[in-house]
Scaffold this active site. Structure first.
Site, short mmCIF file in Angstrom:
data_model
loop_
_atom_site.label_atom_id
_atom_site.label_comp_id
_atom_site.label_asym_id
_atom_site.label_seq_id
_atom_site.Cartn_x
_atom_site.Cartn_y
_atom_site.Cartn_z
CE LYS A 4 -3.01 5.41 2.06
NZ LYS A 4 -1.90 5.60 2.91
CB SER B 126 -5.21 8.24 1.12
OG SER B 126 -4.47 8.87 0.10
CD GLU C 275 0.25 7.65 -3.75
OE1 GLU C 275 -0.75 7.58 -3.00
OE2 GLU C 275 1.40 7.86 -3.32
CG HIS D 214 -5.09 5.02 -2.28
ND1 HIS D 214 -3.86 5.58 -1.95
CD2 HIS D 214 -5.85 6.04 -2.72
CE1 HIS D 214 -3.91 6.88 -2.19
NE2 HIS D 214 -5.11 7.18 -2.64
CG ASN D 215 -0.46 4.02 -0.53
OD1 ASN D 215 -1.54 4.60 -0.50
ND2 ASN D 215 0.46 4.21 0.39
#
Ligand code: NBP
Length: 483
Positions: A187, A132, A194, A190-191
């Site tokens: 990940k 990222s 976000e 994480h997104n």
């Protein structure tokens, strides 16, 4: 370009991410080889940005493979999906036992689980590595989330630590996440987080412009100020910059000229789908995914805006005239912090559920640690989150952490004020509402699911349990009561 001496690492795929990652690796002193399916792109790179640097290139895949020292470390940076499988299929026959294939793209973790089995079956190692930080991060220091066999990670660690972002305490933002597809899973979360952060920020902006009539530059100043406090983060920082930007053509704030349809590439949706499968609620992220979907229905929204009515304009005017702006801005700041913590609590709880379900042994403190720099959600808040899970590794929910109790108990009131006002003036705040509802549901000892159970037993004889005695019960709800 240098072609002598065995290369420590190879990168396949020289689009935006591969190119920048290759330059990062080279800058950190690791001899590198590159390969791209289309040779022209490779030529452009070695004669352009990589000109004069210690970069070797292979025109064909066998030529590229031959440039690498053993065990070979090959990072694939091609388009996620079928291209990754195509590259792996071409690579396998060219490699030898112990060589490593690292997929650095945004692959779906289920694909990484499958690929890790296929690659391991050929006596090679597969590392699914979430990256990222976008283009800038790839070049200057991304947050890296590698998942796969520990022995492969150990061989990669010196290079990964060198190229990763460094947090304020100097620690590199990389750790061994766990086996199989766990790196790409982290990940994905994480997104998802976000998406939640971005939607919450957009809602704060929307309340400011509708309730306080503020202009984009005025709102920019508020976000710039917030960036000095507990909300300090990359996303708040760039929000201030986006809002302050003037369109050179028209002189208007550029943000006011941007069409309000948000796009998505799928990682947010994947997060929601997986949360549904694991039964671990993430309503703030779900709300953010659906908010983007609603935004994309522009024509339908424009048509509906003529037919469907919000609150009476006089009532809105009366309500907004009574607002004390500094007070509302205070509520918005503390409400946003609260909503964000609630969203992170949901995301971390989903990571825990996935770790239990897939047997990954995820270390939530380590994950928060490597999100502190380099990645899109990097924020001051991640240090206290790291500390909370570091002090209490089995912490069931971030909301209950000693360090967060006062902040969330106080912040919930601020978020309630924001949601109440937004509802009264007809401004949608789905992510704030979802964060608050998650908090209110989680802190409620007795939810109305007793009634749901009664209904289920009524139409489907699904049975229920009672609070006053043990056992499983069924009632003939429409039978005549015994007299
Ligand atoms: P793209 O996702 O645009 O992919 C382009 C690259 O894939 C080119 O090198 C292209 O080679 C190669 N490729 C394709 Br398409 N099909 C191929 C095939 N069948 N065999 C071999 N190579 C093939 O590149 P990107 O934007 O640099 O992203 C790379 C990965 O990193 C993606 O998974 C992306 O989701 C992820 N990621 C991107 C960002 C970001 O900010 N852009 C951030 C984080 C992660 P060609 O030149 O021959 O067409």
């Amino acid at each position: 370009m240098t072609t002598t001496a065995a290369r420590h690492v190879g990168v396949i795929g020289l689009a935006v991410m591969g190119e920048n990652l290759a330059l990062n690796i080279e800058r950190n002193g690791f001899p590198i080889a590159v390969y791209n399916r289309t040779w022209e792109r490779t030529e452009e790179f070695i004669n352009g940005r990589a000109s004069g640097l210690n970069v070797a290139a292979g025109k064909t895949l066998p030529e590229f493979v031959a440039l690498l020292e053993r065990p070979r470390r090959i990072i694939i940076m091609v388009k996620a999906g079928a291209p990754v499988d195509a590259v792996i299929a071409e690579l396998i026959p060219l490699l030898q036992e112990g060589d490593m294939i690292i997929d650095g793209g945004n692959s779906l973790f289920i694909d990484s689980e499958r690929r890790s089995k296929e690659v391991e079956a050929a006596n090679l190692h597969f590392v699914g590595m979430g990256i990222s930080g976008g283009e800038e991060g790839a070049l200057w220091g991304p947050s890296l989330m590698p998942g796969g066999p520990k022995q492969a990670y150990i061989l990669l660690e010196p290079m990964l630590q060198a190229i990763a972002a460094k947090a304020e305490d100097g620690e590199p933002c990389v750790t061994h996440i766990g086996p199989g597809g766990s790196g790409h899973y982290v990940k994905m979360i994480h997104n998802g987080i976000e998406y939640g952060d971005m939607q919450l920020i957009a809602e704060s902006y929307d309340v400011m412009r509708h309730a306080l009539g503020m202009t984009a530059p005025q709102i920019a100043a508020v976000f710039a100020e917030w960036n000095k406090g507990p909300l300090a983060s990359y996303l708040i920082e760039i929000t201030a910059e986006v809002l302050a930007y003037t369109d050179p053509e028209t002189g208007a704030p550029l943000v006011d000229l941007i069409l309000d349809t948000a796009e998505q590439k799928g990682t947010g949706r994947w997060t929601s789908q997986n949360a549904l499968e694991l039964g671990s609620p993430i309503p703030t992220i779900d709300a953010a995914v659906f908010a983007r979907t609603m935004s994309s229905m522009k024509e339908r929204r424009v048509a509906a805006s003529q037919a469907l009515k919000g609150p009476n304009p006089e009532d809105i005017a009366a309500m907004t005239s009574r607002i004390d702006p500094p007070r509302l801005l205070g509520y918005l700041e503390r409400g946003l912090l609260f909503a964000k913590i609630s969203s992170y609590a949901q995301g971390m709880a989903l990571l825990r559920a996935a770790s239990d379900s897939y047997n990954w042994g995820l270390d939530l403190a380590e994950i928060a640690r490597i999100w502190r720099a380099g990645c899109i959600i990097r924020a001051e808040l991640l240090e206290p989150i790291r500390a909370a899970f570091g002090a209490q590794p089995d912490l069931e929910n971030l909301l209950l952490s000693i360090g967060f109790l006062d902040i969330v108990n106080e912040g919930a009131g601020a978020c309630r004020s924001v949601v109440t006002l937004a509802r009264s003036i007809g401004v949608p705040v789905p992510a704030h509402s979802a964060s608050l509802d998650y908090f209110d549901s989680y802190r409620t000892a007795a939810l109305p699911a007793n009634l749901t159970q009664g209904q289920r037993d009524y139409f489907g004889a699904h049975t229920y349990r009672r609070i006053d005695k043990p056992g499983i019960f069924h009632t003939e709800w429409n039978a005549e009561p015994a007299s």
